[in-house]
Design a protein around this motif. Sequence first.
Motif, PDB file in Angstrom:
ATOM      1  N   VAL A 101      62.995  18.097 -29.863  1.00 39.84           N
ATOM      2  CA  VAL A 101      63.000  17.410 -28.377  1.00 39.84           C
ATOM      3  C   VAL A 101      61.809  16.091 -28.648  1.00 39.84           C
ATOM      4  CG1 VAL A 101      61.664  18.104 -26.254  1.00 39.84           C
ATOM      5  CG2 VAL A 101      62.961  19.954 -27.802  1.00 39.84           C
ATOM      6  N   PHE A 102      62.185  15.212 -27.851  1.00 36.53           N
ATOM      7  CA  PHE A 102      61.422  14.124 -28.005  1.00 36.53           C
ATOM      8  C   PHE A 102      61.219  13.374 -26.550  1.00 36.53           C
ATOM      9  CE2 PHE A 102      65.688  12.552 -28.760  1.00 36.53           C
ATOM     10  CZ  PHE A 102      65.733  11.236 -28.210  1.00 36.53           C
ATOM     11  N   ARG A 103      60.154  12.701 -26.413  1.00 35.32           N
ATOM     12  CA  ARG A 103      60.092  11.753 -25.482  1.00 35.32           C
ATOM     13  C   ARG A 103      60.399  10.693 -25.275  1.00 35.32           C
ATOM     14  NH1 ARG A 103      54.290  12.764 -22.077  1.00 35.32           N
ATOM     15  NH2 ARG A 103      55.399  14.763 -21.879  1.00 35.32           N
ATOM     16  N   PHE A 104      60.969  10.118 -24.405  1.00 32.18           N
ATOM     17  CA  PHE A 104      61.345   8.858 -24.282  1.00 32.18           C
ATOM     18  C   PHE A 104      61.169   8.106 -22.697  1.00 32.18           C
ATOM     19  CE2 PHE A 104      65.170  11.245 -22.822  1.00 32.18           C
ATOM     20  CZ  PHE A 104      65.674  10.427 -22.082  1.00 32.18           C
ATOM     21  N   HIS A 105      61.174   6.897 -22.454  1.00 29.15           N
ATOM     22  CA  HIS A 105      61.097   6.146 -21.278  1.00 29.15           C
ATOM     23  C   HIS A 105      62.362   6.165 -20.643  1.00 29.15           C
ATOM     24  CE1 HIS A 105      59.745   2.676 -18.668  1.00 29.15           C
ATOM     25  NE2 HIS A 105      58.720   3.343 -18.757  1.00 29.15           N
ATOM     26  N   ASN A 106      61.835   5.973 -19.223  1.00 28.83           N
ATOM     27  CA  ASN A 106      63.098   6.313 -18.427  1.00 28.83           C
ATOM     28  C   ASN A 106      64.030   5.213 -18.511  1.00 28.83           C
ATOM     29  OD1 ASN A 106      61.032   4.844 -16.899  1.00 28.83           O
ATOM     30  ND2 ASN A 106      62.542   4.237 -15.602  1.00 28.83           N
ATOM     31  N   THR A 107      63.649   4.063 -18.926  1.00 29.50           N
ATOM     32  CA  THR A 107      64.530   2.873 -19.258  1.00 29.50           C
ATOM     33  C   THR A 107      65.452   2.465 -20.658  1.00 29.50           C
ATOM     34  OG1 THR A 107      62.807   1.422 -20.059  1.00 29.50           O
ATOM     35  CG2 THR A 107      63.172   1.116 -17.684  1.00 29.50           C
ATOM     36  N   TRP A 108      65.240   3.570 -21.367  1.00 27.06           N
ATOM     37  CA  TRP A 108      65.656   3.613 -22.761  1.00 27.06           C
ATOM     38  C   TRP A 108      67.026   4.429 -22.924  1.00 27.06           C
ATOM     39  CZ3 TRP A 108      61.053   5.270 -26.420  1.00 27.06           C
ATOM     40  CH2 TRP A 108      60.181   4.378 -26.386  1.00 27.06           C
ATOM     41  N   PHE A 157      64.596  16.523  -8.654  1.00 30.25           N
ATOM     42  CA  PHE A 157      63.641  15.050  -8.892  1.00 30.25           C
ATOM     43  C   PHE A 157      63.906  14.095  -7.898  1.00 30.25           C
ATOM     44  CE2 PHE A 157      64.780  17.527 -12.678  1.00 30.25           C
ATOM     45  CZ  PHE A 157      63.263  18.086 -13.256  1.00 30.25           C
ATOM     46  N   TYR A 158      62.894  13.160  -8.014  1.00 30.00           N
ATOM     47  CA  TYR A 158      63.239  11.708  -6.979  1.00 30.00           C
ATOM     48  C   TYR A 158      64.469  10.892  -6.981  1.00 30.00           C
ATOM     49  CZ  TYR A 158      58.310  12.911  -6.002  1.00 30.00           C
ATOM     50  OH  TYR A 158      57.208  13.832  -5.284  1.00 30.00           O
ATOM     51  N   PRO A 159      64.928  10.040  -6.105  1.00 27.76           N
ATOM     52  CA  PRO A 159      66.225   9.567  -6.413  1.00 27.76           C
ATOM     53  C   PRO A 159      66.279   8.592  -7.321  1.00 27.76           C
ATOM     54  CG  PRO A 159      65.601   9.734  -4.199  1.00 27.76           C
ATOM     55  CD  PRO A 159      64.350  10.244  -4.775  1.00 27.76           C
ATOM     56  N   VAL A 160      64.911   7.942  -7.922  1.00 28.07           N
ATOM     57  CA  VAL A 160      65.057   7.000  -8.922  1.00 28.07           C
ATOM     58  C   VAL A 160      65.407   7.665 -10.373  1.00 28.07           C
ATOM     59  CG1 VAL A 160      62.589   7.323  -9.623  1.00 28.07           C
ATOM     60  CG2 VAL A 160      63.828   5.017 -10.179  1.00 28.07           C
ATOM     61  N   ALA A 161      64.962   8.942 -10.496  1.00 31.14           N
ATOM     62  CA  ALA A 161      65.336   9.824 -11.562  1.00 31.14           C
ATOM     63  C   ALA A 161      67.174  10.114 -11.700  1.00 31.14           C
ATOM     64  CB  ALA A 161      64.566  11.251 -11.856  1.00 31.14           C
ATOM     65  N   SER A 162      67.709  10.091 -10.768  1.00 30.23           N
ATOM     66  CA  SER A 162      69.038  10.264 -10.634  1.00 30.23           C
ATOM     67  C   SER A 162      69.700   8.957 -11.101  1.00 30.23           C
ATOM     68  CB  SER A 162      69.622  10.719  -9.267  1.00 30.23           C
ATOM     69  OG  SER A 162      69.131  12.044  -9.162  1.00 30.23           O
ATOM     70  N   ALA A 163      69.180   7.711 -10.743  1.00 30.29           N
ATOM     71  CA  ALA A 163      69.659   6.523 -10.571  1.00 30.29           C
ATOM     72  C   ALA A 163      69.322   6.287 -12.323  1.00 30.29           C
ATOM     73  CB  ALA A 163      68.877   5.430 -10.182  1.00 30.29           C
ATOM     74  N   ASP A 164      68.198   6.637 -12.760  1.00 27.22           N
ATOM     75  CA  ASP A 164      67.891   6.399 -14.361  1.00 27.22           C
ATOM     76  C   ASP A 164      68.627   7.162 -15.356  1.00 27.22           C
ATOM     77  OD1 ASP A 164      66.461   4.349 -13.242  1.00 27.22           O
ATOM     78  OD2 ASP A 164      64.728   5.492 -13.310  1.00 27.22           O
ATOM     79  N   LEU A 165      68.749   8.685 -14.817  1.00 28.65           N
ATOM     80  CA  LEU A 165      69.146   9.617 -16.006  1.00 28.65           C
ATOM     81  C   LEU A 165      70.356  10.284 -15.883  1.00 28.65           C
ATOM     82  CD1 LEU A 165      65.485  11.420 -16.104  1.00 28.65           C
ATOM     83  CD2 LEU A 165      66.338   9.270 -17.559  1.00 28.65           C
TER      84      LEU A 165
END
Length: 494
Positions: free
Chosen positions: A152-159, A184-192
Motif C-alpha cells: 500500500v502506498f500514498r500517491f498524488h491525485n495527479t500521478w 467522494f467529491y466529484p473531483v476524485a471521480s475525475a482524477d481517479l
Amino acid sequence: MDEPNTNPLSGSGVVPQATVAPPAPAATSETFVVPAQPVPAESPFIPQGVSNPPSVSRPSMLPRRILMFSVFAFLLIGLIVLGRFVFGLVSGASAVTLSYWGLWENDAIIRPIIADFEASHSKIKVTYVKQSHRQYRERVQAAIARGEGPDVFRFHNTWVPMLRDELSSVPAKIMSTAQFSQTFYPVASADLVGGQTIYGLPLMIDGLGLYYNEDLFAAAGASVPATWEDVLNVVPKLTVKNGSSIATSAIALGTTGNVEHASDILATMMMQNGVNLREPTGTPAEEALIFYRKFADPVDPVYTWNETLDNSVYAFAMGKVAMMLAPSWRAFEVKQINPALRFKIAPIPQLPGNTVTWASYWVEGVNAKSKYQKQAWEFVAYLTGKQAASKLYTEAAKTRLFGEPYGRVDMTSGVAEDPYVGAFIKQAPNAKSFPLASRTFDNGINDKLITYLLDAVNGVAQGSAPSAALQTAAAGFRQVLGSYGLSSSAAPPR
C-alpha cells in the motif's frame, strides 16, 4: 512433525506370554496351561484355553473400564494438541504482513488506526514506513519494478498517468464506481476513475484557501473578500507603503520566486475564466495571466507585492502581508513561525457566475504486483472509512491544529464551520485539478508543466507579450502531456 507414539496398547506395551513346562498332572486327566508367573486376581487378562482356572477368581470389570477411559482420554488430549499444532501451522501460513508507505503522518498518529484494523483482521498485520518526499515517486516506481515495492502506498491525485501500470484497481467487492461517486467529491471521480477502473481511494481533500490576518483586517476596517472584485477594492486599504517600498502587503500575488503555490493559483484563475489548461492560449488565458501579474506591477493601482519581499508564507506569519492563497497544511507552518498570529482561512475569491476551486490531495493505492492485493484493499477500504478517518483526524489534532480535511462527502458535519478546515470542505464540491500542483516533488508531470507556466509569468514580467508567452507555454504543455499519453486536445478537467 509426527507425534510420538504414546498409546500404551501398541508396540512393546504388551509383554508376551512366557512358555513353561506344565506342572505335574493332577488326579484328573485334564491338562491346563498357565502363565509362568501367577496371575493376580485383579488382572483383566485370562490365558487362552482356560475356561475357569481353579486358582483364579472371575475378575472385576471396573479396572478394565478405568483403563479404557484413561486410554481414551489420553488419545483425546493428543488429538487436541495435534490439532492445535496443525491449526497453528495453517493459520501462520495464511497470515500476511502488509508494507504501507506514507508521507506526512508520523507513526504515532497512524499506529492507533492500524492497531484497530489489526484487531478486527487477525490475519493481517501492517508495517507503516514514513517516507521522505524527496524523489518519492521515483523510489516507489523503482521498488515496484524490482518486486520490492510496498503493498500500500500514498500517491498524488495527479500521478495516475505516471503510475497507471503500478496501480492495482479497486475490486468491485470493495467499492463500485457508483459507490465511489457517492462517497467522494466529484473531483476524485475525475482524477481517479477511468471507465470502470478505480485507481485509488482518497483519504483527504485539499486545495487553496484564502488566509487572512484578522488584526490587519480589523485595523483597516476591511471585509474578507469573496470575489476578485472585492480583492481589488480591499487592496488599497490593506497596503502600507514607505515611499516606493512596501511595508505591509495586501496580498501575495504576481511573482513566481517568492509566492508559494503560484502555479496552483494561476491555474485556478485560468479555470475560473474558462481556460482549458491542456491548451492555455487565447484571450481567457491571457486575461488570467495579466490579472495575476497586476499585483506586482509597479504602475498598476493595485500594486502591493514584488520580488524583494519575503517568501509569502513567512511574510504572512510575520504579519507583513494581509492575505495569501495556500493549502490547509500551511497553517501548521504559520503557527510554528508565529504562535501569536490571529488568522483564519476563507474560501478563495471567485468570478461572478463560475465557481471553481482548486484540488490537490493525496490518495491511498495498492501495488499492482503485490501478492496480497485482496488484503491490501481491505486495509485501504478500512483506512478511508468513516470510523478510521475520524480517528485519524482526532489523533492528528492532538499535536497540531487539525487533521487532514475529510475526503468523504458524508463527513462534513462538525468541520464545515472550523476556522481553518471549513473553507476546504465548503469548496470541495466545486474543486477541479490539473497537473500544475506545487509541492508534489514528482520530478515528472507536475514539475515539468509548472516550469512552462511560471516561465510565461516571468516572460511577461520581463516585457514579453502575454500571447507569445502563453504560446511557448502551450507548446511545452503539448510535449509533456504527450509523453504521458495525454492529448492536449482532450476536454478540460470536469
